[in-house]
Motif scaffolding. Structure first.
Motif, short mmCIF file in Angstrom:
data_model
loop_
_atom_site.label_atom_id
_atom_site.label_comp_id
_atom_site.label_asym_id
_atom_site.label_seq_id
_atom_site.Cartn_x
_atom_site.Cartn_y
_atom_site.Cartn_z
N ASP A 167 17.69 -3.15 -11.49
CA ASP A 167 19.01 -3.06 -12.13
C ASP A 167 19.73 -4.41 -12.08
O ASP A 167 20.38 -4.82 -13.04
CB ASP A 167 19.86 -2.00 -11.45
CG ASP A 167 19.37 -0.58 -11.73
OD1 ASP A 167 18.60 -0.40 -12.69
OD2 ASP A 167 19.74 0.33 -10.97
N LEU A 168 19.62 -5.09 -10.95
CA LEU A 168 20.27 -6.40 -10.82
C LEU A 168 19.61 -7.45 -11.71
O LEU A 168 20.28 -8.26 -12.34
CB LEU A 168 20.24 -6.85 -9.36
CG LEU A 168 21.30 -6.24 -8.44
CD1 LEU A 168 21.03 -6.59 -6.99
CD2 LEU A 168 22.70 -6.73 -8.84
N LEU A 169 18.29 -7.43 -11.75
CA LEU A 169 17.58 -8.41 -12.58
C LEU A 169 17.81 -8.16 -14.07
O LEU A 169 17.54 -9.04 -14.89
CB LEU A 169 16.08 -8.38 -12.25
CG LEU A 169 15.70 -8.88 -10.85
CD1 LEU A 169 14.20 -8.78 -10.65
CD2 LEU A 169 16.19 -10.31 -10.64
N PHE A 170 18.30 -6.99 -14.42
CA PHE A 170 18.66 -6.69 -15.81
C PHE A 170 19.78 -7.62 -16.28
O PHE A 170 19.88 -7.91 -17.47
CB PHE A 170 19.10 -5.23 -15.93
CG PHE A 170 19.46 -4.80 -17.32
CD1 PHE A 170 18.48 -4.63 -18.30
CD2 PHE A 170 20.78 -4.59 -17.67
CE1 PHE A 170 18.81 -4.26 -19.59
CE2 PHE A 170 21.13 -4.22 -18.97
CZ PHE A 170 20.13 -4.04 -19.92
N VAL A 171 20.63 -8.09 -15.32
CA VAL A 171 21.70 -9.04 -15.66
C VAL A 171 21.37 -10.40 -15.03
O VAL A 171 22.24 -11.09 -14.51
CB VAL A 171 23.08 -8.53 -15.18
CG1 VAL A 171 23.47 -7.29 -15.96
CG2 VAL A 171 23.07 -8.25 -13.68
N ARG A 172 20.11 -10.77 -15.08
CA ARG A 172 19.63 -11.98 -14.41
C ARG A 172 20.37 -13.23 -14.87
O ARG A 172 20.57 -14.17 -14.09
CB ARG A 172 18.13 -12.14 -14.65
CG ARG A 172 17.53 -13.33 -13.93
CD ARG A 172 16.04 -13.26 -13.86
NE ARG A 172 15.47 -14.36 -13.08
CZ ARG A 172 14.24 -14.37 -12.61
NH1 ARG A 172 13.42 -13.35 -12.85
NH2 ARG A 172 13.79 -15.39 -11.90
#
Length: 250
Positions: A167-172
């Motif tokens: 989920d965090l890497l989705f907004v990398r």
């Protein structure tokens, strides 16, 4: 650019890569030197004017490109981080909360009497010696789930944490590189914690997992600390905007 943007403009400038700012300063200084001083000095060698003209145009082009990047790319990127800081905080907090819950659950499974004093530095090493991974293991707290054995719980921990990381890497694009590095390190350590992929163990204690769990806990704590450092101004700006928006409702 709004009022809040001007207040945090110093931070916006500070977050630009040093070499880009240095080239901008050199370009501006060169333009000033050429226009205010060198233009009045006769050329001392053939071709000097042509070379000077090329360098002058290069400086102008870089200044234009830098300003375009700063206004249209960098400022927008920083605004996006402000908008996403709550999301980033929430996901990273869930990663850390799961880690804390796991360590607390292992401590409870160890059943060490409170009268026994344990050195905090070696706590995980000690409590792992008292937990039989073949017995049912409960992850308490927010989760409240009991598994047939530790390995099944470890598989759940890995999958749950990897979901948060994904989920965090989705907004990398809005994540600092140091934060991404810690997330990838957490992902790596989870492979060791979940090395059996849910298959039961023959070991009578969890000594094998102690080093990985220590590293897991450290990385999760580092993640929270790094986000506080890297997004301090974004968090401050978000809180100020939140208060301002709520105040306008009344």
């Amino acid at each position: 650019m709004g009022k809040v943007d001007f207040k945090y403009l110093k931070h916006r400038i500070a977050t630009i890569r040093f070499e880009l700012k240095l080239l901008f300063i050199i370009s501006v200084a060169s333009i000033l030197v050429i226009d205010l001083w060198l233009i009045n000095i006769p050329e001392r060698f053939s071709g000097g004017a042509a070379l000077g003209g090329i360098y002058y145009q290069f400086c102008l082009a870089y200044i234009t490109s830098f300003l375009f990047y700063f206004i249209n790319v960098h400022l927008e990127s920083e605004r996006q981080k402000v908008k996403l800081i709550k999301y980033i905080n929430n996901k990273s907090a869930k990663i850390n909360r799961l880690c804390d819950t796991v360590i607390t659950s292992i401590r409870e499974a160890a059943g060490i009497p409170s009268t026994i004093k344990i050195n905090k530095e070696y706590e995980i090493n000690i409590i792992c010696d008292y937990v039989d991974p073949r017995r049912p293991f409960t992850i308490g707290g927010w989760y409240g789930r009991t598994f047939h054995h530790w390995q099944a719980a470890a598989e759940f921990i890995a999958f749950e944490t990897k979901d948060y990381i994904r989920d965090l890497l989705f907004v990398r694009d809005s994540l600092d590189s140091d934060v991404v590095e810690i997330l990838l390190d957490i992902d790596d350590i989870l492979h060791i914690i979940n090395i059996s992929h849910g298959s039961p163990s023959r070991n009578s204690d969890m000594e094998f997992y102690s080093h990985s769990l220590i590293e897991y806990q450290k990385l999760c704590q580092d993640l929270i600390k790094m986000i506080r450092v890297k997004y301090k101004f974004h968090q401050d700006e978000y809180r100020e905007l939140f208060r301002k928006n709520n105040g306008n409702r009344y």
